[in-house]
Design an enzyme around this catalytic site. Structure first.
Site, PDB file in Angstrom:
ATOM      1  N   LYS A 160     -26.919 -78.431  19.904  1.00  0.00           N
ATOM      2  CA  LYS A 160     -27.262 -79.675  20.599  1.00  0.00           C
ATOM      3  C   LYS A 160     -27.342 -80.874  19.640  1.00  0.00           C
ATOM      4  O   LYS A 160     -28.399 -81.466  19.428  1.00  0.00           O
ATOM      5  CB  LYS A 160     -28.608 -79.521  21.344  1.00  0.00           C
ATOM      6  CG  LYS A 160     -28.768 -78.226  22.130  1.00  0.00           C
ATOM      7  CD  LYS A 160     -28.408 -78.360  23.594  1.00  0.00           C
ATOM      8  CE  LYS A 160     -28.081 -77.032  24.249  1.00  0.00           C
ATOM      9  NZ  LYS A 160     -29.106 -76.038  24.368  1.00  0.00           N
ATOM     10  N   ASP A 196     -20.128 -73.617  31.800  1.00  0.00           N
ATOM     11  CA  ASP A 196     -21.477 -73.065  31.905  1.00  0.00           C
ATOM     12  C   ASP A 196     -21.951 -73.417  33.312  1.00  0.00           C
ATOM     13  O   ASP A 196     -22.146 -74.588  33.633  1.00  0.00           O
ATOM     14  CB  ASP A 196     -22.367 -73.719  30.839  1.00  0.00           C
ATOM     15  CG  ASP A 196     -23.818 -73.256  30.918  1.00  0.00           C
ATOM     16  OD1 ASP A 196     -24.294 -72.908  32.018  1.00  0.00           O
ATOM     17  OD2 ASP A 196     -24.488 -73.250  29.874  1.00  0.00           O
TER      18      ASP A 196
HETATM   19  N1  GDD Z   1     -32.992 -62.147  27.341  1.00  0.00           N
HETATM   20  C1  GDD Z   1     -33.165 -63.442  27.105  1.00  0.00           C
HETATM   21  N2  GDD Z   1     -34.361 -63.855  26.583  1.00  0.00           N
HETATM   22  N3  GDD Z   1     -32.185 -64.300  27.398  1.00  0.00           N
HETATM   23  C2  GDD Z   1     -32.393 -65.621  27.178  1.00  0.00           C
HETATM   24  C3  GDD Z   1     -33.609 -66.107  26.645  1.00  0.00           C
HETATM   25  C4  GDD Z   1     -34.639 -65.162  26.336  1.00  0.00           C
HETATM   26  O1  GDD Z   1     -35.737 -65.485  25.878  1.00  0.00           O
HETATM   27  N4  GDD Z   1     -33.501 -67.457  26.557  1.00  0.00           N
HETATM   28  C5  GDD Z   1     -32.278 -67.792  27.011  1.00  0.00           C
HETATM   29  N5  GDD Z   1     -31.610 -66.685  27.406  1.00  0.00           N
HETATM   30  C6  GDD Z   1     -30.249 -66.608  27.957  1.00  0.00           C
HETATM   31  C7  GDD Z   1     -29.983 -67.546  29.124  1.00  0.00           C
HETATM   32  O2  GDD Z   1     -30.280 -66.926  30.367  1.00  0.00           O
HETATM   33  C8  GDD Z   1     -28.490 -67.804  28.995  1.00  0.00           C
HETATM   34  O3  GDD Z   1     -27.725 -66.787  29.594  1.00  0.00           O
HETATM   35  C9  GDD Z   1     -28.273 -67.762  27.494  1.00  0.00           C
HETATM   36  O4  GDD Z   1     -29.386 -67.041  26.944  1.00  0.00           O
HETATM   37  C10 GDD Z   1     -28.182 -69.154  26.863  1.00  0.00           C
HETATM   38  O5  GDD Z   1     -29.335 -69.879  27.225  1.00  0.00           O
HETATM   39  P1  GDD Z   1     -29.228 -71.294  27.964  1.00  0.00           P
HETATM   40  O6  GDD Z   1     -30.607 -71.747  28.237  1.00  0.00           O
HETATM   41  O7  GDD Z   1     -28.276 -71.233  29.107  1.00  0.00           O
HETATM   42  O8  GDD Z   1     -28.650 -72.165  26.782  1.00  0.00           O
HETATM   43  P2  GDD Z   1     -27.718 -73.453  26.850  1.00  0.00           P
HETATM   44  O9  GDD Z   1     -26.767 -73.376  27.982  1.00  0.00           O
HETATM   45  O10 GDD Z   1     -28.577 -74.657  26.757  1.00  0.00           O
HETATM   46  O11 GDD Z   1     -26.923 -73.317  25.445  1.00  0.00           O
HETATM   47  C11 GDD Z   1     -26.275 -72.108  25.080  1.00  0.00           C
HETATM   48  O12 GDD Z   1     -25.047 -71.978  25.773  1.00  0.00           O
HETATM   49  C12 GDD Z   1     -24.037 -72.971  25.462  1.00  0.00           C
HETATM   50  C13 GDD Z   1     -22.799 -72.616  26.246  1.00  0.00           C
HETATM   51  O13 GDD Z   1     -23.068 -72.674  27.599  1.00  0.00           O
HETATM   52  C14 GDD Z   1     -26.031 -72.090  23.554  1.00  0.00           C
HETATM   53  O14 GDD Z   1     -25.557 -70.816  23.215  1.00  0.00           O
HETATM   54  C15 GDD Z   1     -25.022 -73.159  23.154  1.00  0.00           C
HETATM   55  O15 GDD Z   1     -24.727 -73.064  21.751  1.00  0.00           O
HETATM   56  C16 GDD Z   1     -23.736 -72.981  23.941  1.00  0.00           C
HETATM   57  O16 GDD Z   1     -22.804 -74.037  23.631  1.00  0.00           O
HETATM   58 MG    MG Z   2     -26.519 -72.211  29.661  1.00  0.00          MG
END
Ligand code: GDD
Ligand code: MG
Length: 364
Positions: A163, A219
């Site tokens: 981010k 996403d």
């Molecule tokens: N088991 C588990 N435990 N899963 C988790 C936890 C946790 O504590 N926290 C988050 N997740 C899972 C979410 O459900 C999701 O599938 C994934 O990890 C990523 O979390 P998000 O909250 O969706 O993150 P984001 O969308 O802001 O960012 C992530 O995804 C992007 C791509 O969509 C990061 O990986 C970024 O680097 C990436 O670009």
């Molecule tokens: Mg996400």
């Protein structure tokens, strides 16, 4: 080989749908979101799939048992007693992921694309280093993890910035990885972030590579993106002339990219499309106009309704001459009255709406 899907918490950003079903079971293009991933993993030879969750997965266990047989995979739930972030869950599942010396896949549960697992595994093997992450280009990189390369090496990642506040590049982490079991040694069993801690550490040792994704990626963890992702997915089916799509030659199909479950009933003089998915047992009245929307199982759209950029939840009903638009989301069992207008409303399950919702609002 094995794989871990980061399923995480309650999927609050996909409310009100996730008040009824856990995010992985919400149907994307008429199939549970997680099925797209399980199917692709199984096709690439994964045999053990770990679902990392931090709530009791009772509903999910029942639903997923059926898929174990169908796809010939073992599905294990790894339940966290406190959220372990995006890296901690890998350590928690170390026994399965590290059971042999082969690399394992990891993915975020909310991403959709033509999962390139086989090619990814081949590329990973070819460079022989610890990790490979799939990357894709986006317009707005600040919402994602961004990878930066040195011009001298197009695939070795020089920096990973989660981010970024300032622009550092537009190739982003697509949330799909393949990692050697040695990566598990870098992770502690505590809440920890793969993006903030693990990736920067692997980068520093020059052991993290990127793999460029072909085609669409999204996403779909929030309603607006869920709708955009549906459009991209349907577009990709069309490009491949997939037989899953409803034939564009049908009189009510307009502009193509429409996916209608065979059990749905469509009235007379409708205009449907482009970019519409219609789930099982949906009933559409006469003269209905649908565009860029998702109708989930058992929902009903009555005569002359006009529905655009909207997700209609399971068992919900849209009244005659009603008009829904601007990322409206109806939860389970919502009733929209006749002639009602909803502009960007997020309507909680079991509500009946008789008055217009003129500006975007959550109705509870
Ligand atoms: N088991 C588990 N435990 N899963 C988790 C936890 C946790 O504590 N926290 C988050 N997740 C899972 C979410 O459900 C999701 O599938 C994934 O990890 C990523 O979390 P998000 O909250 O969706 O993150 P984001 O969308 O802001 O960012 C992530 O995804 C992007 C791509 O969509 C990061 O990986 C970024 O680097 C990436 O670009
Ligand atoms: Mg996400």
């Amino acid at each position: 080989s094995s794989a871990l899907i980061l399923v995480g918490g309650f999927g609050t950003r996909l409310r009100p749908l996730t008040l009824t079903l856990p995010k992985p079971l919400v149907e994307f293009a008429n199939r549970p979101m997680i099925l797209h991933q399980i199917e692709a993993l199984a096709a690439a030879g994964a045999t053990d799939i770990v679902l990392a969750v931090n709530y009791r997965p009772d509903v999910m266990t029942a639903a997923l048992k059926r898929y174990e047989q169908k796809y010939g995979v073992n599905i294990t739930f790894s339940v966290e007693t406190e959220p372990l972030g995006t890296a901690g869950p890998l350590k928690l599942a170390e026994k399965i992921l590290g059971k042999d010396n082969s690399p394992f896949f990891v993915l975020n549960s909310d991403v959709i694309c033509d999962f390139p697992f086989t090619e990814l595994a081949e590329f990973h093997k070819s460079h022989g280093q610890e990790g490979t992450i799939v990357v894709t280009k986006v317009e707005e990189p600040s919402k994602y993890g961004v990878v930066v390369h040195k011009p001298s090496h197009p695939s070795r990642i020089d920096r990973f910035v989660e981010k970024p506040v300032e622009f550092v590049g537009n190739r982003i982490n697509a949330g799909i990885y393949i990692l050697n079991p040695s990566v598990l040694k870098r992770i502690d069993l505590r809440p920890t972030s793969i993006e903030q801690e693990t990736f920067p550490a692997i980068c520093k040792d020059g052991e993290l590579h990127s793999f460029d994704l072909d085609g669409f990626w999204m996403d779909v963890g929030q309603p607006k993106d869920f709708l955009s992702g549906t459009c991209l997915y349907l577009g990709s089916l069309a490009k491949r002339s997939s037989k899953q799509l409803t034939p564009a030659s049908l009189p009510y199909v307009h502009g193509g990219n429409v996916l209608i479950d065979p059990s749905a009933k469509i009235g007379k003089n409708c205009r449907i499309g482009p970019n519409v998915t219609i789930g099982p047992n949906v009933v559409i009245g006469d003269g209905v106009r649908l565009q860029r929307c998702v109708l989930l199982e058992n929902s009903k759209v009555k005569d002359h309704a006009w529905v655009k950029s909207t997700i209609v939840g399971w068992n919900s009903s849209v009244g005659k001459w009603a008009r829904l638009e601007n990322v409206t989301v109806l939860g389970d069992d919502v009733t929209i009255g006749d002639e009602v207008y909803v502009n960007g409303g997020s309507i909680l399950p079991h509500k009946t709406i008789k008055q217009n919702v003129d500006v975007p609002a959550i109705i509870m």
